[in-house]
Design an enzyme around this catalytic site. Structure first.
Site, PDB file in Angstrom:
ATOM      1  N   LYS A  83     -19.665   5.390  -3.351  1.00  0.00           N
ATOM      2  CA  LYS A  83     -19.333   6.563  -4.164  1.00  0.00           C
ATOM      3  C   LYS A  83     -19.802   6.435  -5.618  1.00  0.00           C
ATOM      4  CE  LYS A  83     -15.357   8.203  -1.499  1.00  0.00           C
ATOM      5  NZ  LYS A  83     -13.957   8.617  -1.529  1.00  0.00           N
ATOM      6  N   ASP A 119     -12.702  14.862  -3.874  1.00  0.00           N
ATOM      7  CA  ASP A 119     -11.443  14.144  -3.583  1.00  0.00           C
ATOM      8  C   ASP A 119     -10.358  14.570  -4.567  1.00  0.00           C
ATOM      9  OD1 ASP A 119     -12.244  12.567  -1.428  1.00  0.00           O
ATOM     10  OD2 ASP A 119     -12.962  10.942  -2.717  1.00  0.00           O
TER      11      ASP A 119
HETATM   12  P1  NAP Z   1     -10.398   0.771  -2.844  1.00  0.00           P
HETATM   13  O1  NAP Z   1     -11.280   1.256  -3.938  1.00  0.00           O
HETATM   14  O2  NAP Z   1     -10.845  -0.349  -1.989  1.00  0.00           O
HETATM   15  O3  NAP Z   1      -8.979   0.371  -3.529  1.00  0.00           O
HETATM   16  C1  NAP Z   1      -7.969  -0.222  -2.765  1.00  0.00           C
HETATM   17  C2  NAP Z   1      -6.679  -0.346  -3.595  1.00  0.00           C
HETATM   18  O4  NAP Z   1      -5.658  -0.845  -2.724  1.00  0.00           O
HETATM   19  C3  NAP Z   1      -6.780  -1.322  -4.758  1.00  0.00           C
HETATM   20  O5  NAP Z   1      -5.940  -0.891  -5.794  1.00  0.00           O
HETATM   21  C4  NAP Z   1      -6.245  -2.614  -4.131  1.00  0.00           C
HETATM   22  O6  NAP Z   1      -5.683  -3.519  -5.067  1.00  0.00           O
HETATM   23  C5  NAP Z   1      -5.144  -2.077  -3.251  1.00  0.00           C
HETATM   24  N1  NAP Z   1      -4.845  -2.978  -2.147  1.00  0.00           N
HETATM   25  C6  NAP Z   1      -5.601  -3.209  -1.039  1.00  0.00           C
HETATM   26  N2  NAP Z   1      -5.006  -4.124  -0.245  1.00  0.00           N
HETATM   27  C7  NAP Z   1      -3.844  -4.470  -0.867  1.00  0.00           C
HETATM   28  C8  NAP Z   1      -2.786  -5.373  -0.555  1.00  0.00           C
HETATM   29  N3  NAP Z   1      -2.799  -6.113   0.557  1.00  0.00           N
HETATM   30  N4  NAP Z   1      -1.752  -5.460  -1.416  1.00  0.00           N
HETATM   31  C9  NAP Z   1      -1.721  -4.723  -2.547  1.00  0.00           C
HETATM   32  N5  NAP Z   1      -2.688  -3.862  -2.905  1.00  0.00           N
HETATM   33  C10 NAP Z   1      -3.745  -3.740  -2.078  1.00  0.00           C
HETATM   34  O7  NAP Z   1     -10.044   1.956  -1.817  1.00  0.00           O
HETATM   35  P2  NAP Z   1      -9.908   3.520  -2.139  1.00  0.00           P
HETATM   36  O8  NAP Z   1     -11.191   4.207  -1.919  1.00  0.00           O
HETATM   37  O9  NAP Z   1      -9.251   3.655  -3.470  1.00  0.00           O
HETATM   38  O10 NAP Z   1      -8.932   4.001  -0.959  1.00  0.00           O
HETATM   39  C11 NAP Z   1      -7.582   3.614  -0.961  1.00  0.00           C
HETATM   40  C12 NAP Z   1      -6.786   4.330   0.115  1.00  0.00           C
HETATM   41  O11 NAP Z   1      -6.826   5.744  -0.084  1.00  0.00           O
HETATM   42  C13 NAP Z   1      -7.285   4.106   1.544  1.00  0.00           C
HETATM   43  O12 NAP Z   1      -6.160   3.956   2.380  1.00  0.00           O
HETATM   44  C14 NAP Z   1      -8.018   5.396   1.887  1.00  0.00           C
HETATM   45  O13 NAP Z   1      -8.010   5.667   3.262  1.00  0.00           O
HETATM   46  C15 NAP Z   1      -7.162   6.401   1.128  1.00  0.00           C
HETATM   47  N6  NAP Z   1      -7.903   7.639   0.793  1.00  0.00           N
HETATM   48  C16 NAP Z   1      -7.432   8.810   1.333  1.00  0.00           C
HETATM   49  C17 NAP Z   1      -8.098   9.989   1.049  1.00  0.00           C
HETATM   50  C18 NAP Z   1      -7.588  11.281   1.621  1.00  0.00           C
HETATM   51  O14 NAP Z   1      -8.346  12.262   1.660  1.00  0.00           O
HETATM   52  N7  NAP Z   1      -6.339  11.351   2.034  1.00  0.00           N
HETATM   53  C19 NAP Z   1      -9.247   9.985   0.226  1.00  0.00           C
HETATM   54  C20 NAP Z   1      -9.679   8.767  -0.327  1.00  0.00           C
HETATM   55  C21 NAP Z   1      -8.987   7.588  -0.033  1.00  0.00           C
HETATM   56  P3  NAP Z   1      -6.598  -4.629  -5.819  1.00  0.00           P
HETATM   57  O15 NAP Z   1      -7.275  -3.916  -6.951  1.00  0.00           O
HETATM   58  O16 NAP Z   1      -5.624  -5.635  -6.271  1.00  0.00           O
HETATM   59  O17 NAP Z   1      -7.573  -5.157  -4.801  1.00  0.00           O
END
Ligand code: NAP
Length: 301
Positions: A83, A119
Site C-alpha cells: 500500500k 479504507d
Molecule cells: P499491519 O500494518 O501489519 O499492522 C498490524 C498491527 O497489529 C500493528 O500495530 C502490530 O503491532 C499489531 N499486532 C500484530 N500482532 C500483534 C500481537 N500479537 N500483539 C499485539 N499487537 C499485534 O496490518 P494492518 O494493515 O494495519 O491491518 C491490521 C488489521 O486490520 C488486520 O486484522 C486487517 O485484516 C484489518 N483490516 C481490516 C479492514 C476492513 O476493511 N475491515 C481494512 C484494513 C485492515 P506492532 O507494531 O507491535 O507489530
C-alpha cells in the site's frame, strides 16, 4: 439493476470480448474477499467487468503495475504489503492518500494511474451508519499503529476528533504515528505501549475504542488486545476492524459491559463500494450494500 443472487463464479462465466478487468495486487491474496465483493457488484450492476486477484512478489511490483497499465485495466486495489510501495509507480495520488501514506485503490484514467485511499472513507461511512455519530470533538483510542491504524487515526483527526490515544505493542511506532498526525492536523495525541495503557486505564478515558490489530482474527479467536473490561460501560463504543469472526472476543467482552460494538464488515464493504465508484463513475444503489452484507456475513459468521 440485474438479479444479483449470484456469486463471483457466475460472473466469471460471463466473460466476453468486451469484458474490462479490475484486480488486486498483493501478497498473499488467496484469502481476500475482494474478488467476491467486486464481482458481486458487477453482477448486480450488470457491468461487463471482472475482478481478478494477482499475487505479486516484491521485486516484480513495478513490472506488475506497468503490465496492468499496458493491458488497460479499469483500475485495481492494492493490499498488504504494497500500500505504501505502490505510490512511487503512480502518476498522481489524492491528497488524503498522500497524508495517510497508503494507496489501496488505483484508477486508470486513459493510461494515467491515480491512487486513492478508500479504507479511511470506508471506515468513516461504516462508523457513521452504524452509530449515527461522527468524530468531531470525540476522544478516540486507536489500538495498533500499522497501516490500518495510520489511515484510521488520520481520518479521525481530519474529521475533528478532540483527542486521540494511540496504543501499540511497539511503543516507538505509536509515538511516530502520533507525532506525525499531530504535526499534520494539530490534533492532540498521546502514545502508549499496551501494558502502560492497561496500567493507567487509558482506553476507558476515551469514548470510542478502535482495534486495528489482528488480535482475535480467525483462527486465533481467543486473543484479545484488552485484558480488563471492568472500567467500560454503556457510554463506550468499540469498533473492531476484524470481520472474521464477525464478533471477536474484544467485541463479546465489551458487549457484556453494555458497550455498543461494531465489526469491520461495514468498512470492508464501503471501501469496496468507493473503489468501484471511483473506477466506473457509477453511484451504487443502497440495495448493493444490503446484498454485500448478506453474502459476506454468511462467509464470516
Ligand atoms: P499491519 O500494518 O501489519 O499492522 C498490524 C498491527 O497489529 C500493528 O500495530 C502490530 O503491532 C499489531 N499486532 C500484530 N500482532 C500483534 C500481537 N500479537 N500483539 C499485539 N499487537 C499485534 O496490518 P494492518 O494493515 O494495519 O491491518 C491490521 C488489521 O486490520 C488486520 O486484522 C486487517 O485484516 C484489518 N483490516 C481490516 C479492514 C476492513 O476493511 N475491515 C481494512 C484494513 C485492515 P506492532 O507494531 O507491535 O507489530
Amino acid at each position: 439493476m440485474k438479479n444479483c443472487e449470484g456469486s463471483y463464479m457466475k460472473a466469471n462465466c460471463m466473460v466476453t470480448g468486451r469484458t474490462r478487468i479490475a484486480g488486486l495486487l498483493g501478497n498473499p491474496v488467496e484469502h481476500s474477499v475482494s474478488p467476491q465483493l467486486h464481482n458481486t457488484i458487477s453482477m448486480c450492476m450488470g457491468h461487463d467487468i471482472i475482478y481478478v486477484p494477482f499475487k505479486v512478489e516484491k521485486d516484480d511490483l513495478e513490472y506488475a503495475v506497468k503490465g496492468l497499465r499496458a493491458i488497460n485495466v479499469i483500475g485495481f486495489n492494492v493490499t498488504i504489503p504494497y500500500k505504501s510501495d505502490i505510490i512511487k509507480y503512480l502518476d498522481e495520488v489524492s491528497d488524503e492518500a498522500l497524508l495517510i501514506g497508503a494507496v489501496n485503490t488505483v484508477k486508470n484514467e486513459n493510461g494515467r494511474l491515480i491512487g486513492y485511499n478508500t479504507d479511511a472513507e470506508g471506515f468513516r461511512r461504516s462508523f457513521a451508519e452504524e452509530t449515527g455519530y461522527g468524530f468531531a470533538n470525540k476522544k478516540v483510542a486507536v489500538i495498533g499503529a500499522g497501516g490500518a491504524a495510520r489511515a484510521i487515526a488520520m481520518k479521525v483527526a481530519l474529521d475533528g476528533a478532540g483527542h486521540i490515544d494511540i496504543v501499540n505493542r511497539t511503543v516507538s511506532k505509536a509515538l511516530e504515528l502520533s507525532e506525525f498526525i499531530s504535526e499534520k492536523t494539530g490534533v492532540s495525541l498521546r502514545a502508549f505501549s499496551m501494558s502502560e495503557a492497561e496500567e493507567k486505564n487509558i482506553l476507558c478515558q476515551n469514548e470510542i475504542i478502535i482495534n486495528t490489530t489482528s488480535l482475535g482474527m480467525y483462527p486465533d479467536m481467543d486473543r484479545c488486545p484488552v485484558n480488563d473490561f471492568s472500567c467500560f460501560g454503556k457510554d463506550h463504543i468499540f469498533y473492531d476492524l476484524i470481520y472474521n469472526p464477525l464478533k471477536t472476543k474484544l467485541l463479546k467482552e465489551a458487549e457484556k459491559q453494555g458497550c455498543k460494538v461494531i465489526n469491520g464488515l461495514g468498512m470492508l464493504i464501503y471501501q469496496g463500494i468507493y473503489a468501484y465508484e471511483i473506477w466506473t463513475g457509477s453511484k451504487l444503489p443502497e440495495s448493493i450494500k444490503d446484498e454485500l452484507f448478506r453474502q459476506l456475513s454468511a462467509n464470516c459468521s
